[in-house]
Design an enzyme around this catalytic site. Sequence first.
Site, short mmCIF file in Angstrom:
data_model
loop_
_atom_site.label_atom_id
_atom_site.label_comp_id
_atom_site.label_asym_id
_atom_site.label_seq_id
_atom_site.Cartn_x
_atom_site.Cartn_y
_atom_site.Cartn_z
N LYS A 111 0.75 -1.12 0.20
CA LYS A 111 0.32 0.20 0.09
C LYS A 111 0.76 1.69 -0.05
O LYS A 111 2.40 1.20 0.43
CB LYS A 111 -0.75 0.09 1.63
CG LYS A 111 -2.03 -1.28 0.78
CD LYS A 111 -3.01 -0.87 2.42
CE LYS A 111 -4.27 -1.88 1.59
NZ LYS A 111 -5.58 -1.93 2.25
N ARG B 49 -3.12 -10.32 4.76
CA ARG B 49 -3.62 -10.61 3.62
C ARG B 49 -3.12 -10.05 2.50
O ARG B 49 -2.30 -8.52 2.44
CB ARG B 49 -4.94 -9.20 3.03
CG ARG B 49 -5.31 -9.42 2.20
CD ARG B 49 -7.01 -8.56 1.97
NE ARG B 49 -7.56 -8.56 0.67
CZ ARG B 49 -7.43 -7.51 -0.35
NH1 ARG B 49 -5.93 -6.82 -0.53
NH2 ARG B 49 -8.34 -7.54 -1.73
N1 HH2 Z 1 -7.04 -3.64 0.79
C1 HH2 Z 1 -8.08 -4.08 0.02
C2 HH2 Z 1 -9.07 -4.65 -0.88
N2 HH2 Z 1 -9.52 -5.44 -0.26
N3 HH2 Z 1 -9.77 -6.42 2.07
C3 HH2 Z 1 -9.85 -6.14 3.80
N4 HH2 Z 1 -9.87 -7.15 3.89
N5 HH2 Z 1 -8.47 -5.18 3.95
C4 HH2 Z 1 -7.80 -4.41 3.14
O1 HH2 Z 1 -6.73 -4.26 3.64
C5 HH2 Z 1 -7.97 -4.97 2.09
C6 HH2 Z 1 -8.85 -5.54 0.94
C7 HH2 Z 1 -7.08 -3.25 -1.78
O2 HH2 Z 1 -6.31 -3.95 -2.17
P1 HH2 Z 1 -5.89 -4.83 -3.47
O3 HH2 Z 1 -6.91 -5.27 -3.58
O4 HH2 Z 1 -4.41 -4.89 -3.41
O5 HH2 Z 1 -6.51 -3.85 -4.66
P2 HH2 Z 1 -7.45 -3.42 -5.16
O6 HH2 Z 1 -8.53 -2.64 -4.50
O7 HH2 Z 1 -6.82 -2.17 -6.16
O8 HH2 Z 1 -8.23 -4.68 -5.83
#
Ligand code: HH2
Length: 265
Positions: free
Chosen positions: A204, A239
């Site tokens: 992040k 995660r």
């Molecule tokens: N962060 C993201 C998405 N889902 N779910 C939980 N429980 N906690 C988190 O911190 C979280 C999440 C964002 O990250 P990412 O999936 O890598 O990116 P994007 O939202 O651009 O798909």
Amino acid sequence: MGILNVTPDSFSDGGQHDRPDAAIAKGAAMLAQGADILDVGGESTRPGSVTVPPAEEMARIVPVITALAARGAVISVDTRNAATMAAALDAGARIINDVSGLRHDKAALGLVAQRGCPVVLMHMRGEPGTMNTLAQYEDVVADVLAELTAARDAALAAGVKAEAIALDPGLGFAKVGAQNLALLRATTRLAALGHAVLIGLSRKKFIGEFGGGAEPGKRMPGSVAAGLYAVAQGAHILRVHDVAETVQALRVWQSLNAGDEGAGL
Ligand code: HH2
């Protein structure tokens, strides 16, 4: 928990596995690397992302969930939409992961209570498009804990069992810069609420900010360091994008903490 974004636009891995065969292969690889859970999502929720209609979200993720569940994977579905939650559970997902804490879709609370599945309630404010304008807190830790407790209480009132709930401070979601560090330092306080704690910090923006300005693809070392810190403070689930690296770090760290190699070394 390995991240499997079946999206063209996720901030770090967008477009890398947005075709079903590529996503299934990536999921299988993360299982082989030691992931206990695969978090499958079909909508990016990065700051400023575009909302995806549930029908499109389902079309992206259901074939991937079906194939990976058939291999025995424990799958969580990363969605804010009740219809997508239902379709994912029907396809073999076992856990709901809702970045809105079951607030985005009015049908979500009842669905999760009725299905009796585990759920991750994450803290955020507003929508992905606007959330970072809402990162104003009296006291970020106290405010996030109070708002998460309210989401937890709403789930309990709807009939979700306490032991089925995991809580997540939602790093990067209506949090900027050092607010993320303050929340990580407060993981013990979050764990004291009595639920499993999930932390999502992988690659992040704040990892780049406090790690010397690295781009998302180069934030693995800082993510692993912060992940170990979170586990030391009581987090139960990380995660992550980089499963092999995180598993290796956790194994070494756990061996050091166990200290049970025996006498005569
Ligand atoms: N962060 C993201 C998405 N889902 N779910 C939980 N429980 N906690 C988190 O911190 C979280 C999440 C964002 O990250 P990412 O999936 O890598 O990116 P994007 O939202 O651009 O798909």
